[in-house]
Design a protein around this motif. Structure first.
Motif, PDB file in Angstrom:
ATOM      1  N   PHE A  23     -23.092  20.738  46.903  1.00  0.00           N
ATOM      2  CA  PHE A  23     -24.217  19.975  47.452  1.00  0.00           C
ATOM      3  C   PHE A  23     -24.193  19.977  48.979  1.00  0.00           C
ATOM      4  O   PHE A  23     -25.224  20.211  49.632  1.00  0.00           O
ATOM      5  CB  PHE A  23     -24.173  18.545  46.918  1.00  0.00           C
ATOM      6  CG  PHE A  23     -25.195  17.630  47.536  1.00  0.00           C
ATOM      7  CD1 PHE A  23     -26.554  17.895  47.428  1.00  0.00           C
ATOM      8  CD2 PHE A  23     -24.800  16.492  48.228  1.00  0.00           C
ATOM      9  CE1 PHE A  23     -27.493  17.051  48.001  1.00  0.00           C
ATOM     10  CE2 PHE A  23     -25.730  15.652  48.804  1.00  0.00           C
ATOM     11  CZ  PHE A  23     -27.078  15.929  48.689  1.00  0.00           C
ATOM     12  N   VAL A  24     -23.030  19.727  49.564  1.00  0.00           N
ATOM     13  CA  VAL A  24     -22.917  19.715  51.028  1.00  0.00           C
ATOM     14  C   VAL A  24     -23.247  21.091  51.602  1.00  0.00           C
ATOM     15  O   VAL A  24     -23.977  21.216  52.606  1.00  0.00           O
ATOM     16  CB  VAL A  24     -21.503  19.267  51.455  1.00  0.00           C
ATOM     17  CG1 VAL A  24     -21.311  19.452  52.956  1.00  0.00           C
ATOM     18  CG2 VAL A  24     -21.269  17.813  51.063  1.00  0.00           C
ATOM     19  N   CYS A  25     -22.728  22.141  50.973  1.00  0.00           N
ATOM     20  CA  CYS A  25     -23.031  23.503  51.439  1.00  0.00           C
ATOM     21  C   CYS A  25     -24.521  23.816  51.295  1.00  0.00           C
ATOM     22  O   CYS A  25     -25.101  24.515  52.143  1.00  0.00           O
ATOM     23  CB  CYS A  25     -22.199  24.519  50.658  1.00  0.00           C
ATOM     24  SG  CYS A  25     -20.435  24.457  51.003  1.00  0.00           S
ATOM     25  N   SER A  26     -25.148  23.296  50.246  1.00  0.00           N
ATOM     26  CA  SER A  26     -26.590  23.505  50.074  1.00  0.00           C
ATOM     27  C   SER A  26     -27.364  22.852  51.206  1.00  0.00           C
ATOM     28  O   SER A  26     -28.365  23.405  51.695  1.00  0.00           O
ATOM     29  CB  SER A  26     -27.044  22.930  48.722  1.00  0.00           C
ATOM     30  OG  SER A  26     -26.449  23.614  47.647  1.00  0.00           O
ATOM     31  N   LEU A  27     -26.923  21.674  51.637  1.00  0.00           N
ATOM     32  CA  LEU A  27     -27.578  21.013  52.778  1.00  0.00           C
ATOM     33  C   LEU A  27     -27.419  21.842  54.054  1.00  0.00           C
ATOM     34  O   LEU A  27     -28.357  21.965  54.853  1.00  0.00           O
ATOM     35  CB  LEU A  27     -26.984  19.621  52.977  1.00  0.00           C
ATOM     36  CG  LEU A  27     -27.288  18.580  51.889  1.00  0.00           C
ATOM     37  CD1 LEU A  27     -26.544  17.278  52.180  1.00  0.00           C
ATOM     38  CD2 LEU A  27     -28.787  18.316  51.795  1.00  0.00           C
ATOM     39  N   LEU A  28     -26.229  22.418  54.251  1.00  0.00           N
ATOM     40  CA  LEU A  28     -25.998  23.254  55.433  1.00  0.00           C
ATOM     41  C   LEU A  28     -26.880  24.502  55.394  1.00  0.00           C
ATOM     42  O   LEU A  28     -27.460  24.904  56.429  1.00  0.00           O
ATOM     43  CB  LEU A  28     -24.526  23.647  55.514  1.00  0.00           C
ATOM     44  CG  LEU A  28     -23.527  22.500  55.741  1.00  0.00           C
ATOM     45  CD1 LEU A  28     -22.095  23.012  55.671  1.00  0.00           C
ATOM     46  CD2 LEU A  28     -23.799  21.822  57.084  1.00  0.00           C
ATOM     47  N   VAL A  29     -26.994  25.108  54.213  1.00  0.00           N
ATOM     48  CA  VAL A  29     -27.846  26.296  54.070  1.00  0.00           C
ATOM     49  C   VAL A  29     -29.314  25.917  54.274  1.00  0.00           C
ATOM     50  O   VAL A  29     -30.078  26.657  54.904  1.00  0.00           O
ATOM     51  CB  VAL A  29     -27.635  26.936  52.679  1.00  0.00           C
ATOM     52  CG1 VAL A  29     -28.673  28.021  52.420  1.00  0.00           C
ATOM     53  CG2 VAL A  29     -26.233  27.518  52.579  1.00  0.00           C
ATOM     54  N   PHE A  30     -29.706  24.754  53.771  1.00  0.00           N
ATOM     55  CA  PHE A  30     -31.080  24.280  53.964  1.00  0.00           C
ATOM     56  C   PHE A  30     -31.404  24.162  55.449  1.00  0.00           C
ATOM     57  O   PHE A  30     -32.467  24.611  55.905  1.00  0.00           O
ATOM     58  CB  PHE A  30     -31.254  22.929  53.270  1.00  0.00           C
ATOM     59  CG  PHE A  30     -32.548  22.243  53.573  1.00  0.00           C
ATOM     60  CD1 PHE A  30     -33.738  22.670  52.986  1.00  0.00           C
ATOM     61  CD2 PHE A  30     -32.595  21.166  54.451  1.00  0.00           C
ATOM     62  CE1 PHE A  30     -34.932  22.042  53.268  1.00  0.00           C
ATOM     63  CE2 PHE A  30     -33.784  20.532  54.738  1.00  0.00           C
ATOM     64  CZ  PHE A  30     -34.957  20.966  54.143  1.00  0.00           C
ATOM     65  N   ARG A  31     -30.495  23.574  56.210  1.00  0.00           N
ATOM     66  CA  ARG A  31     -30.743  23.441  57.657  1.00  0.00           C
ATOM     67  C   ARG A  31     -30.802  24.801  58.333  1.00  0.00           C
ATOM     68  O   ARG A  31     -31.639  25.022  59.227  1.00  0.00           O
ATOM     69  CB  ARG A  31     -29.633  22.585  58.287  1.00  0.00           C
ATOM     70  CG  ARG A  31     -29.935  22.190  59.721  1.00  0.00           C
ATOM     71  CD  ARG A  31     -28.912  21.237  60.272  1.00  0.00           C
ATOM     72  NE  ARG A  31     -27.632  21.897  60.519  1.00  0.00           N
ATOM     73  CZ  ARG A  31     -26.599  21.308  61.120  1.00  0.00           C
ATOM     74  NH1 ARG A  31     -26.689  20.042  61.504  1.00  0.00           N
ATOM     75  NH2 ARG A  31     -25.477  21.968  61.317  1.00  0.00           N
ATOM     76  N   ASP A  32     -29.967  25.718  57.888  1.00  0.00           N
ATOM     77  CA  ASP A  32     -29.983  27.063  58.461  1.00  0.00           C
ATOM     78  C   ASP A  32     -31.290  27.783  58.151  1.00  0.00           C
ATOM     79  O   ASP A  32     -31.855  28.457  59.023  1.00  0.00           O
ATOM     80  CB  ASP A  32     -28.794  27.861  57.916  1.00  0.00           C
ATOM     81  CG  ASP A  32     -28.661  29.223  58.558  1.00  0.00           C
ATOM     82  OD1 ASP A  32     -28.490  29.287  59.785  1.00  0.00           O
ATOM     83  OD2 ASP A  32     -28.737  30.231  57.826  1.00  0.00           O
TER      84      ASP A  32
END
Length: 675
Positions: free
Chosen positions: A43-52
């Motif tokens: 989930f945290v990595c998905s948020l980082l990818v979303f921001r990217d």
């Protein structure tokens, strides 16, 4: 960033492997911690990818080439764009909440197993392994950039759903339900495979970008055998797969029975993962579907039928989980109608809002079931509001959102779908609009019926306990051995905290409608043909969320939803004796709804019964007569008959051999030198 992309699906897979293979060693706490941490990392990595991705960085590339055959590359690859990131966040967030909730719901799972069952010991660890594996499968599906990986994720979620729906494998109903889900989905997958096969045969590639680049060329071709327009055959084949996975009429029959599985998986399957796979897939395939008006018409009509007719069944259900299950079917129909109206972004928007408020409803229903000592019949509930205030408030939030009332999330997405259908010129859109309006009223009715029936009115659980105590019930105690009257209580924090966290987006996720639908959020991820301008017309009339809510007060969908909620209040609060009277007066129609339009009975008679007749015939004619009777025993009889004749010439007497030789010479002379 490629390493981050790999972590997102592999973290839940790692948790699933550890909990599954080493569950006995790490214990219950170890199993839930490793899987929860895995999904949390995802989930945290998905948020980082979303921001990217929001910064303009997308990715489309191959991670691993599995096989090359005949110029066709079979690869594992990722397509990370705005459509993918929405799905990744929804899947991982809902899955994380379900994982946490499961700690409380499955705390006493051993009570659901017979004492001598081998599955009893590690059932807790095994369940966490399954739901983590389910999350991995769904992430592989939504992150794929080719049809090979899409099909892998597609089948993997189906396989794991089989394991989860039938998790309580000692219950015949659970075994029947998971087999039903598996077989019905195979029907849909047959069409899905045909669509993928046509793409491979005519496009010469299974990579999304390559196939979409050849879409105009595919639109000019015809299928060699049937002569159908190729693009229509491809799209209908793909959508048949979506009909199975997203439980669209008539392949909807598996989803209500899947309630036999534990409540956490009901929430995970029906809110954010398996059933939404078909909606996501059609949205991803928008460059193909936009070239076939026939396919779009087929999609919108199927969605309309599912929306209305499944909602009607929900109003006669008494099992609290089945009410929510039929609600899911109806909401999936809304999404499908949006796809048929070329409003793909609206379908994904409703997919997102629905994931949150439907997860609240399912987990809220599970909280009630825990409090009622695993009783699911709403007729044995009532008056639970004062005993379970947190559960009540969260379920009420989910019901309001599900009914489509402002300012909750479901209002914005459902209103947008109905508006898109009204503006669409696809054949069948008129029928879909009428069905959608009717379903809005029914949706308000069944949503608030659940709230009023379970949480308001008389405390019927005391009457049920009294009847059971005096021999009027089937049992004097519940499945977990709790004797005496049921005393409801609020669920532990491990159950209520996920409910509260999911209630927040169930209220406010719809407020993102501006940037998601009218701000060009999805960009190139979704393609809409210029002639399909429903979404463009909606954008012209959009003046912010407050303007949308103000405008809605003067529209039919709003008042239909209010009328449905008011009807539920009148029937279950003001005049609680009326439902019984109406049921008696309209017994014929109620029976049709309770029989689910006869689909289950027809399937049991035609498919299951036909299979039994066919199997019996194959056993009698094929196995007993052909194989045993002719091939095996017949051969033995022939050998025996020949041997019985031959042994007449093997007596051991010289005169017998001389006579045989004379006869042999006579036969040879007759054959070679005929007179």
């Amino acid at each position: 960033m490629k390493a981050l992309y790999l972590i997102i699906p592999l973290a839940p897979l790692f948790g699933a492997i550890v909990a599954g293979f080493f569950g006995r060693a790490i214990g219950r706490a170890g199993a839930h911690w490793v899987t929860i941490l895995g999904v949390a990392v995802s989930f945290v990595c998905s948020l980082l990818v979303f921001r990217d991705v929001m910064d303009g960085n997308t990715f489309n590339g191959t991670v691993y080439t599995w096989m090359q055959t005949g110029g066709l590359n079979l690869e594992i690859g990722f397509l990370i764009d705005r459509l993918t990131t929405v799905m990744m966040i929804v899947v991982t967030f809902v899955s994380l909440m379900v994982h946490i909730y499961t700690i409380g719901y499955m705390a006493h799972d051993e009570d659901n197993w017979p004492e001598d069952s081998r599955c009893r010991t590690n059932s807790y660890q095994r369940f966490f392994s399954y739901i983590s594996l389910f999350t991995f499968s769904m992430l592989m599906l939504v992150m794929s950039n080719n049809f090979v990986q899409l099909f892998f994720g597609w089948e993997a979620v189906g396989l794991v759903s089989y394991l989860l729906i039938g998790f309580w494998s000692t219950r015949p109903t659970a075994v029947y339900a998971n087999l039903k889900a598996f077989l019905v989905n195979r029907v849909g997958d047959f069409g899905f495979l045909l669509g993928i096969g046509l793409i491979a045969a005519y496009a010469g590639s299974l990579d999304y970008a390559t196939v979409f680049g050849k879409s105009q060329e595919l639109a000019t071709m015809t299928e060699a055998v049937t002569g159908w327009p190729l693009i229509t055959a491809i799209c209908i084949g793909l959508f048949v797969g979506a009909m199975g996975k997203s439980a669209q009429f008539p392949l909807h029959v598996w989803l209500p029975d899947s309630m036999e599985g534990p409540t956490p998986i009901s929430a995970l399957i029906h809110a954010a993962t398996m059933v939404t796979a078909g909606i996501f897939m059609v949205s991803r395939m928008s460059p193909l579907f936009e070239l076939s008006e026939t396919a779009l018409s087929f999609v919108i009509v199927i969605g309309a039928i599912t929306t209305l007719f499944m909602a009607l069944i929900a109003i006669v259900q008494t099992d609290i989980k089945r009410v929510v299950a039929y609600s899911t079917l109806s909401q999936l129909g809304y999404m499908t109608m949006a796809l048929g109206a070329s409003a793909y972004s609206v379908a994904i928007f409703h997919l997102m809002t629905h994931a949150f408020f439907k997860a609240v409803l399912f987990l809220g229903a599970g909280s009630v079931i825990i409090a009622m000592h695993h009783e699911q019949d709403m007729r044995k509930m009532g008056g639970l509001r004062k005993y379970m205030p947190i559960t009540y408030i969260t379920v009420l939030i989910g019901a309001i959102a599900n009914a489509g009332l402002p300012p909750f999330a479901g209002f914005f997405s459902k209103e947008s779908i109905i508006e898109a259908v009204a503006l669409s010129h696809i054949p069948g859109a008129g029928f879909a609009y009428v069905a959608a309006l009717a379903a809005v009223f029914v949706g308000g009715l069944y949503s608030f019926r659940l709230v009023f029936f379970a949480f308001h009115g008389k405390e019927r659980f005391r009457e049920a306990a009294h009847d059971a105590h005096h021999g009027h019930g089937a049992h004097g105690h519940d499945d977990h051995g709790h004797h005496g009257p049921v005393e409801p209580h609020e669920s532990p924090k491990v159950v209520t905290v996920p409910l509260i966290l999911l209630s927040i987006p169930a209220i406010g996720a719809g407020w993102l409608i501006g940037p998601m639908l009218f701000g060009g959020y999805f960009g190139d991820a979704i393609f809409i043909a210029p002639e399909h301008g429903a979404l463009a017309h909606m954008q012209e009339a959009f003046h912010g969320i407050f303007g949308m809510m103000t405008h809605a007060v003067g529209t039919l969908p709003f008042w239909f939803a209010v009328a449905g909620a008011a009807t539920a209040w009148f029937l279950y609060i003001a005049r609680p004796e009326l439902p019984g009277v109406i049921r008696h007066k309209l017994h014929f129609f109620v029976n049709i709804l309770e029989q689910k339009y006869g689909f289950d009975r027809f399937n049991d008679w035609f498919f299951a019964g036909g299979a039994r007749v066919l199997g019996r015939g194959l056993w009698k004619a094929g196995d007993q007569t052909l194989i045993d009777g002719i091939a095996v025993n017949g051969s033995a009889r022939v050998v025996g008959a020949v041997a019985s004749i031959v042994r007449l010439f093997q007596t051991g007497h010289i005169y017998q051999y001389a006579f045989t030789m004379i006869i042999g010479v006579f036969v040879l002379l007759t054959l070679w030198f005929p007179f």
